[in-house]
Motif scaffolding. Structure first.
Motif, PDB file in Angstrom:
ATOM      1  N   ASP A  67       0.830  -1.064  -0.140  1.00 60.28           N
ATOM      2  CA  ASP A  67       0.092  -0.070  -0.208  1.00 60.28           C
ATOM      3  C   ASP A  67       0.926   1.127  -0.170  1.00 60.28           C
ATOM      4  N   VAL A  68       0.138   2.290  -0.227  1.00 59.33           N
ATOM      5  CA  VAL A  68       0.901   3.544  -0.171  1.00 59.33           C
ATOM      6  C   VAL A  68       1.623   3.866   1.202  1.00 59.33           C
ATOM      7  N   ALA A  69       0.668   3.402   2.391  1.00 60.20           N
ATOM      8  CA  ALA A  69       1.257   3.876   3.522  1.00 60.20           C
ATOM      9  C   ALA A  69       2.478   2.858   3.921  1.00 60.20           C
ATOM     10  N   ASP A  70       2.653   1.811   3.292  1.00 60.49           N
ATOM     11  CA  ASP A  70       3.862   1.190   3.716  1.00 60.49           C
ATOM     12  C   ASP A  70       5.191   1.735   3.379  1.00 60.49           C
ATOM     13  N   ASP A  71       5.271   2.907   2.505  1.00 59.68           N
ATOM     14  CA  ASP A  71       6.534   3.426   2.190  1.00 59.68           C
ATOM     15  C   ASP A  71       6.691   4.719   3.107  1.00 59.68           C
ATOM     16  N   ALA A  72       5.709   4.953   4.167  1.00 56.43           N
ATOM     17  CA  ALA A  72       5.780   6.194   4.701  1.00 56.43           C
ATOM     18  C   ALA A  72       6.762   5.927   6.007  1.00 56.43           C
ATOM     19  N   GLY A  73       7.206   7.107   6.468  1.00 57.00           N
ATOM     20  CA  GLY A  73       8.233   6.802   7.713  1.00 57.00           C
ATOM     21  C   GLY A  73       9.507   7.964   7.313  1.00 57.00           C
ATOM     22  N   GLU A  74      10.332   7.794   8.161  1.00 59.47           N
ATOM     23  CA  GLU A  74      11.530   8.662   8.053  1.00 59.47           C
ATOM     24  C   GLU A  74      12.413   8.083   6.887  1.00 59.47           C
ATOM     25  N   LEU A  75      12.861   9.308   5.842  1.00 63.02           N
ATOM     26  CA  LEU A  75      13.630   8.741   4.668  1.00 63.02           C
ATOM     27  C   LEU A  75      14.939   9.004   4.954  1.00 63.02           C
ATOM     28  N   GLY A  76      15.579   9.867   6.021  1.00 63.47           N
ATOM     29  CA  GLY A  76      17.058   9.827   6.292  1.00 63.47           C
ATOM     30  C   GLY A  76      17.070  11.134   6.765  1.00 63.47           C
ATOM     31  N   PHE A  77      18.546  11.558   6.917  1.00 63.44           N
ATOM     32  CA  PHE A  77      18.617  12.858   7.711  1.00 63.44           C
ATOM     33  C   PHE A  77      19.149  13.863   6.565  1.00 63.44           C
ATOM     34  N   PHE A  78      18.654  14.997   6.801  1.00 67.24           N
ATOM     35  CA  PHE A  78      18.884  16.004   5.753  1.00 67.24           C
ATOM     36  C   PHE A  78      19.315  17.446   6.759  1.00 67.24           C
ATOM     37  N   ALA A  79      20.241  18.211   6.062  1.00 66.36           N
ATOM     38  CA  ALA A  79      20.525  19.254   6.800  1.00 66.36           C
ATOM     39  C   ALA A  79      19.318  20.187   6.492  1.00 66.36           C
ATOM     40  N   PRO A  80      19.391  20.891   7.877  1.00 69.36           N
ATOM     41  CA  PRO A  80      18.120  21.978   8.011  1.00 69.36           C
ATOM     42  C   PRO A  80      18.205  23.084   7.283  1.00 69.36           C
ATOM     43  N   HIS A  81      19.404  23.771   6.886  1.00 66.33           N
ATOM     44  CA  HIS A  81      19.524  24.856   5.858  1.00 66.33           C
ATOM     45  C   HIS A  81      20.984  25.004   5.905  1.00 66.33           C
ATOM     46  N   SER A  82      21.438  25.712   4.811  1.00 63.80           N
ATOM     47  CA  SER A  82      22.815  25.892   4.637  1.00 63.80           C
ATOM     48  C   SER A  82      23.052  26.829   3.550  1.00 63.80           C
ATOM     49  N   TRP A  83      24.189  27.681   3.736  1.00 64.97           N
ATOM     50  CA  TRP A  83      24.280  28.848   3.037  1.00 64.97           C
ATOM     51  C   TRP A  83      25.544  28.258   1.795  1.00 64.97           C
ATOM     52  N   GLN A  84      26.186  27.129   2.056  1.00 64.85           N
ATOM     53  CA  GLN A  84      27.225  26.771   1.307  1.00 64.85           C
ATOM     54  C   GLN A  84      26.822  26.344  -0.289  1.00 64.85           C
ATOM     55  N   PRO A  85      25.528  25.942  -0.517  1.00 65.73           N
ATOM     56  CA  PRO A  85      25.109  25.820  -1.873  1.00 65.73           C
ATOM     57  C   PRO A  85      25.368  27.183  -2.691  1.00 65.73           C
ATOM     58  N   LEU A  86      24.851  28.221  -2.073  1.00 62.13           N
ATOM     59  CA  LEU A  86      24.855  29.518  -2.590  1.00 62.13           C
ATOM     60  C   LEU A  86      26.192  29.943  -3.122  1.00 62.13           C
ATOM     61  N   SER A  87      27.150  29.504  -2.127  1.00 59.18           N
ATOM     62  CA  SER A  87      28.663  30.100  -2.581  1.00 59.18           C
ATOM     63  C   SER A  87      29.183  29.355  -3.479  1.00 59.18           C
TER      64      SER A  87
END
Length: 132
Positions: A67-87
């Motif tokens: 079901d669609v709900a079987d794929d729900a849950g935490e997908l991993g850790f992601f950075a909250p915000h970063s200025w480095q891609p801008l530089s």
């Protein structure tokens, strides 16, 4: 992941066939080269997905009764915000502009790129995101 890996591999086979047909009929180097490069990219992504699918648990996308709900849950850790891609984007834009305006512009873009890379790599070793 297995299904996505197979899809990319079949897409790569199709693109390879189209690259051969296009190259023979058109005798045009740029488009033929672009199609062969697209083939290479599809093979890389398909191989990675197929290689990784053998080492991880079967996901909901590989289960026909899921079901669609079987794929729900935490997908991993992601950075909250970063200025480095801008530089990195500013440094990359200056680096590409150096092709147009002169290679001297690379002297200004290289330090900006290095600061962005250094900041992105060591983002979680200092500041508010530092791991305890």
């Amino acid at each position: 992941m297995k299904i996505q890996g197979k899809m990319f591999i079949w897409l790569a086979v199709f693109i390879l066939a189209m690259a051969c047909v296009y190259g023979v009929w058109s005798k045009e180097a740029a488009g033929t080269t672009a199609l062969f490069m697209a083939f290479g990219l599809c093979i890389m992504v398909g191989y990675y997905l197929a290689f990784t699918a053998r080492r991880v648990d079967t996901g909901a996308g590989d289960n026909k009764e899921a079901d669609v709900a079987d794929d729900a849950g935490e997908l991993g850790f992601f950075a909250p915000h970063s200025w480095q891609p801008l530089s990195l984007a500013v440094g990359g834009a200056l680096a590409f502009l150096s092709i147009c305006f002169g290679w001297w512009l690379m002297y200004f873009s290289a330090p900006i790129i290095m600061v962005g890379l250094f900041g992105w790599v060591f983002e979680f070793y200092r500041g508010e995101n530092q791991n305890q």
